[in-house]
Design an enzyme around this catalytic site. Structure first.
Site, mmCIF file in Angstrom:
data_model
loop_
_atom_site.group_PDB
_atom_site.id
_atom_site.type_symbol
_atom_site.label_atom_id
_atom_site.label_comp_id
_atom_site.label_asym_id
_atom_site.label_seq_id
_atom_site.Cartn_x
_atom_site.Cartn_y
_atom_site.Cartn_z
ATOM 1 N N ARG A 202 32.778 60.391 69.548
ATOM 2 C CA ARG A 202 32.165 59.978 68.299
ATOM 3 C C ARG A 202 30.827 59.301 68.587
ATOM 4 O O ARG A 202 30.569 58.827 69.706
ATOM 5 C CB ARG A 202 33.085 59.057 67.514
ATOM 6 C CG ARG A 202 33.341 57.737 68.155
ATOM 7 C CD ARG A 202 34.564 57.009 67.543
ATOM 8 N NE ARG A 202 34.553 56.960 66.112
ATOM 9 C CZ ARG A 202 35.433 57.630 65.329
ATOM 10 N NH1 ARG A 202 36.395 58.354 65.865
ATOM 11 N NH2 ARG A 202 35.367 57.539 64.033
ATOM 12 N N ALA B 83 29.076 64.370 74.636
ATOM 13 C CA ALA B 83 28.949 62.917 74.508
ATOM 14 C C ALA B 83 28.533 62.525 73.090
ATOM 15 O O ALA B 83 28.250 63.373 72.240
ATOM 16 C CB ALA B 83 27.946 62.397 75.523
ATOM 17 N N HIS B 84 28.436 61.234 72.861
ATOM 18 C CA HIS B 84 28.118 60.696 71.535
ATOM 19 C C HIS B 84 26.725 61.115 71.069
ATOM 20 O O HIS B 84 25.794 61.189 71.848
ATOM 21 C CB HIS B 84 28.245 59.176 71.498
ATOM 22 C CG HIS B 84 27.489 58.443 72.562
ATOM 23 N ND1 HIS B 84 27.124 57.140 72.430
ATOM 24 C CD2 HIS B 84 27.043 58.834 73.780
ATOM 25 C CE1 HIS B 84 26.498 56.750 73.507
ATOM 26 N NE2 HIS B 84 26.439 57.749 74.352
ATOM 27 N N ASN B 85 26.644 61.390 69.788
ATOM 28 C CA ASN B 85 25.376 61.686 69.117
ATOM 29 C C ASN B 85 24.745 63.010 69.528
ATOM 30 O O ASN B 85 23.598 63.285 69.192
ATOM 31 C CB ASN B 85 24.355 60.552 69.335
ATOM 32 C CG ASN B 85 24.806 59.256 68.682
ATOM 33 O OD1 ASN B 85 25.570 58.493 69.264
ATOM 34 N ND2 ASN B 85 24.393 59.026 67.453
#
Lengths: 354, 354, 354
Positions: free
Chosen positions: C217, C238-240
């Site tokens: 997230r 990974a995030h974003n």
């Protein structure tokens, strides 16, 4: 929850420039923030957003002196942000279940601390110990004689094999497996015989482990992850590995058996380490590096096979330039042939002259 | 359990040097062993511990003639160790649950052998067959029409999709998935349409598969892991791959679709193989190698793109030396310029002479 | 199910050469097919099987004009095959459970569409929404406020954390984790403090995600997988991260935080991308490439560090040739020494001559 900017500045120990009485109701990224939100500016590349953000206030570093919005100047805006979420906007954090779900299965002589939460269909083996406030999500398997400290947080479908010991405040994300057998075989006449893996895994306090990670138990003794180390997703840690305190292991890195990592080391993504080597304190292993021998403390290595990083960069530059080097060598060869031809001609003329 | 050294020597077929009547009560690594333990010495790097160990006896190779402690000399101390754990110290091995837990869900027409153990919240699909003495841990999913042989051991949260066939004495560690769909799409006007994966996976006898491994089912026919092969954690095996007998696939290696691996091959950690190639018997793929074409039997390849290992080593040495090569070439260039200048000068003087 | 060749040709829009009235009862690969089966020929390497196959009919491209068996000529035999499985042989496809199993746990205010199937021991959190015809296998965890569209298919032991949003027709294979925390820490005096990950994950329509994948997230806002993208096993996102429409991410690839991938891109197996870069539309990242900077649209990169592919190939050829280059340079050096010696000798003789 509602806090005034003054309350927030006091909580994080920062200095307000602007209206201290405005009310903050939420927290958000600098690009997405809206009226009522506080945001933060840590990465200089977001500096252009300081006057564009919809946020009502910004936490900044000491470098920033003022802005068109109220700011709170602090030593470390990222750290301040890390702290205030639970102060300002606890509702933005993951909400966990509470209590022991009636479908959770507890073996005999299980010992549970205060306010432990165990989700549906989790299974806890005989003689396991789970400390105060620890939260176990649904579908987790906790083997017999496992010890888990206080304030643990294990997301769904985590598997912890028997006899593993886990400290306080350890976070383990979904799908991760701790204590699977080390990969050890003895090969006789091309058949592989399993070597029993009689050891265990010890995870110390304040470790966080990502999702779908595999950490194997030791042949004897223990695989050890020391205090404060953070491990990303899909990492492989083999039997008898020791990772020192406060190290960082990024996604998809792999550490082979009996290798020892120091304190404060960084293994970047997809790095791979052979077994039976050591990596010194604060060493950095670059992404995708293939480490075949021990790495001294406070150094950085990269490439395959991994070499000291500045040397690797130099060699890489040489490699990139190879097509030109080949051209140079071809020219030199031609030049030498010309010189030789001239020399032969000169000699002849010298001869004729002589 | 208690055994005399004589009983142990007889069990493993070794020769005692020292007191044959001492009593052994446990088993441990050479560094951690204490009084009452037997240990073993296989790796020469632990030789210094032979007189320092706290163990009461040591299993050694034939090279060792005597020690300050009683020893049992054997052909292969690792193999002897692998055998004696269940003889001397069965309590040191993982203890599994027994019986069918009342919460285990069995579909219709499931066939269970003798003494099968199925843990809480495991789910077994219709028409599945599970052989004698097999142990299924909690949270496992066994799809419909799956066949599992005798003496299987599947740890928690393993997923076996429908129609997969698994032989005898197969060990599968937690989080592993067998029979997920192969990654196959046909792309029309930049949209990817799924190609149904109608085949299955066959895992033969004596295979061991680590934690969080993914083995995909075939498009048609089968993905096949042959007898005796051992697979480490986080390995990816794509659809229609065949891995021959007694091969070793180390952690985080990946094999693309339809590639065929021979018998006794070794894929070291993080190695990657493209699809539709073959790797011959007893071939070795070095760690992190990127294999783009078939590998002959009995050879070793390394690097990216993978080449014959001795050639790769030579090339690597050349690469490491590149900064010096660039210097050499620069010097040669200078030298040639000097020679040319001298030659031009000589010619002039020759002209003037002429 | 039974279909005549004529019915099949009509369904896929192809042209029959041969007997249109034969009856087809199954579907199979060209090598394994038997009487009654239809098969297909897409890959030219299987051309030799066109007359050897046991199949009763073959779907071919327009290039094939006739065969010893009846054929259906089509624009794209793979696509035709992808379509006809459910038409001819639905029994060959995975059979899923139906209905809500009595052991499935639904939180409060869960909203289920029509004909949703939820397997045993699946757990669905409060306020979750699951659309029509979606199928959730046993052991899945669906967090609170998760939204799942219509016709979803989630295999066993999938974990979807709170607030994640998933579109229509999304397939997720076993062991996959969506919405685990991004790997974000702020380090003060060598201790790592967790940065709360307050964002979410959005998976758009028609995405397929393999087994044991981890998608984190976002810190704020969202990690986003756009419509039609297909992700293989053991991938780390990974995030974003944002992955554009109709991209392909092959097994064990990893994408670091905040990197943006365009539409129609391909990341081959074990490729690794650093964070905060962008990969343009239709770009191709070769297997095992280590991408350290942004990749323009419509280009291909390979190697470590990744470079434009044709350049990387050229450099690779240079690298392979290095042993010869070293020999050439050694010869040149010798040649130059010879020339110099001759020149010195000539000069002496010139001197003596002079």
């Amino acid at each position: 929850m509602q806090k005034t900017l003054k309350e927030i500045a006091k909580f994080i120990g920062g200095e307000i420039v602007g209206d201290a009485d405005i009310v903050i109701t939420g927290i958000c990224g600098i690009k997405e923030a809206q009226k009522g939100d506080i945001t933060f500016l840590a990465n200089p590349k977001y500096l252009p957003f300081i006057d564009k953000t919809g946020a009502s206030a910004i936490i900044t570093s000491r470098q920033i002196e003022r802005a068109s919005k109220p700011i709170i100047r602090t030593e470390d805006p990222s750290l301040a942000f890390a702290k205030i979420v639970s102060f300002i906007a606890p509702e933005a954090e993951a909400k966990h279940h509470t209590g022991i779900h009636p479908t959770a299965i507890l073996g005999k002589n299980v010992s549970l601390g205060k306010d432990v939460a165990i989700g549906p269909y989790a299974v806890v083996g005989d003689y396991a110990i789970i400390g105060d406030n620890s939260i176990i999500y649904s579908g987790c398997f906790i083997g017999h004689h496992v010890k888990i400290g206080n304030n643990g947080l294990f997301y769904s479908n985590v598997s912890i094999r028997e006899n593993v010991t886990i400290g306080d405040r350890v976070i383990i994300h979904s799908g991760t497996v701790i204590g699977s057998d080390g990969f050890g075989f003895v090969t006789v006449k091309s058949k592989h015989h399993k070597i029993p893996q009689l050891g265990t895994v010890i995870i110390e306090d304040d470790v966080e482990i990502g999702s779908n990670v595999s950490i194997d138990r030791a042949r004897f003794d223990k695989t050890l992850i020391c205090r404060g180390t953070k491990i990303d997703n899909l990492v492989h840690i083999a039997h008898n590995v020791i990772v020192g305190e406060n190290s960082i292991i990024v996604a998809q890195a792999g550490i082979s058996g009996s290798t020892i990592i120091g304190r404060g080391a960084t293994l970047a993504g997809q790095a791979g380490l052979v077994g039976h080597i050591s990596v010194g304190d604060n060493a950095v292993i670059a992404a995708q590096a293939g480490v075949t021998k021990s790495v001294p403390a406070n150094t950085m290595v990269s490439g395959y096979p991994a070499r000291e990083h500045s040397k690797a960069l130099k060699i890489n530059a040489c490699v990139q330039n190879l097509p030109k080097l080949y051209e140079s060598v071809t020219k030199l060869k031609k030049k030498i042939e010309e010189l030789e031809t001239r020399m032969n001609a000169d000699n002849k003329s010298a001869d004729s002259c002589g």
